[in-house]
Write an enzyme that holds these catalytic residues in place. Structure first.
Site, mmCIF file in Angstrom:
data_model
loop_
_atom_site.group_PDB
_atom_site.id
_atom_site.type_symbol
_atom_site.label_atom_id
_atom_site.label_comp_id
_atom_site.label_asym_id
_atom_site.label_seq_id
_atom_site.Cartn_x
_atom_site.Cartn_y
_atom_site.Cartn_z
ATOM 1 N N CYS A 1 17.372 1.625 48.743
ATOM 2 C CA CYS A 1 17.784 0.450 47.980
ATOM 3 C C CYS A 1 17.138 -0.812 48.562
ATOM 4 O O CYS A 1 15.944 -0.991 48.458
ATOM 5 C CB CYS A 1 19.314 0.366 47.919
ATOM 6 S SG CYS A 1 19.949 -0.723 46.618
ATOM 7 N N GLU B 1 23.127 8.774 50.871
ATOM 8 C CA GLU B 1 24.225 8.758 51.851
ATOM 9 C C GLU B 1 25.593 8.589 51.201
ATOM 10 O O GLU B 1 26.622 8.837 51.842
ATOM 11 C CB GLU B 1 23.998 7.646 52.889
ATOM 12 C CG GLU B 1 24.309 6.236 52.442
ATOM 13 C CD GLU B 1 23.235 5.572 51.593
ATOM 14 O OE1 GLU B 1 23.376 4.371 51.294
ATOM 15 O OE2 GLU B 1 22.250 6.249 51.239
ATOM 16 N N HIS C 1 21.138 6.077 46.440
ATOM 17 C CA HIS C 1 21.759 6.192 47.765
ATOM 18 C C HIS C 1 22.177 7.635 48.054
ATOM 19 O O HIS C 1 23.289 8.049 47.699
ATOM 20 C CB HIS C 1 23.013 5.316 47.826
ATOM 21 C CG HIS C 1 22.757 3.857 47.849
ATOM 22 N ND1 HIS C 1 22.706 3.120 49.018
ATOM 23 C CD2 HIS C 1 22.554 2.971 46.846
ATOM 24 C CE1 HIS C 1 22.498 1.844 48.731
ATOM 25 N NE2 HIS C 1 22.388 1.734 47.423
#
Length: 223
Positions: free
Chosen positions: A87, A197, A195
């Protein structure tokens, strides 16, 4: 694998990224402040997290790209180190010229925050080699300036060199050729807007992101 995460004022995904790396590697992640001039010794991977570095008051990622630690990150990458930018981290990598192209305002001029389906386009890197070719995965996005732009010449080069890591199945931001993530020429730098994660364990609602981090943990990432 030994990993470090760069922390800028305005980073808001640094801890999430560090924890995802720790879960995959079983090792503590080093948190590295943007004003440091040198990276800790012995790292295999540097990760640049999402957020709003320096408030995005200028072009997103442009101020962060001039931080003292980024000189060391650029040198780390140039000597063969692995670097992941997610990002805002992707924006920083483009501003440092570690990755080509540009990231523009979303085509609909609105902030986009939702899960998106992606197709794995390239397995030529340690970031993606644990995925299946063409596999569909789901990662969240949360960005206002994630519209990846590539000229016709750059797009031809990226496709010819198998450097498009992920494509959107339903493009949320207008990115050229539905590109969600790109690789450097040597495959050791990955920038992506989604993302991984944020979906790396069942408690978060999915585990597709864990594939990326586990692949890195299992790969030999020697610089």
């Amino acid at each position: 694998m030994r990993a470090g995460v760069i922390v800028f004022p305005g980073s808001n995904c640094d801890r999430d990224l560090a924890l995802a790396l720790e879960r995959a590697t079983g090792r503590p992640t080093r948190m590295i402040w943007h004003k440091d001039h040198d990276l800790p010794q012995g790292l295999d991977l540097i990760a640049i997290p999402g957020g709003f570095s320096f408030g995005d008051y200028l072009r997103c990622g442009a101020i962060a790209a001039t931080a003292p630690i980024m000189r060391a990150v650029v040198e780390f990458a140039k000597t063969g180190g692995h670097v992941l930018g997610v990002c805002n981290g992707f924006q920083v990598l483009i501003e440092t010229s570690l990755l080509p192209g540009a990231l523009l305002r979303n085509a609909n001029l609105k902030f986009v925050c939702r899960d998106v389906a992606l197709k794995v386009e390239s397995r030529k890197s340690s970031f993606t080699e644990k995925f299946l070719q063409g596999q569909e995965v789901t990662f969240p996005v949360a960005h206002h300036d994630g519209n990846y732009f590539a000229s016709a010449e750059l797009l031809e080069r990226l496709e010819g060199e198998n450097r498009i890591a992920f494509r959107y199945r339903d493009n949320p931001n207008g990115s050229t050729a539905d590109i969600a993530g790109v690789l450097s020429e040597n495959g050791r730098v990955l920038g992506m807007m989604p993302h991984p994660e944020r979906l790396d364990q069942p408690e978060l609602g999915g585990t597709d992101g864990a594939i990326l981090f586990e692949g890195l943990a299992e790969a030999h990432l020697a610089v």
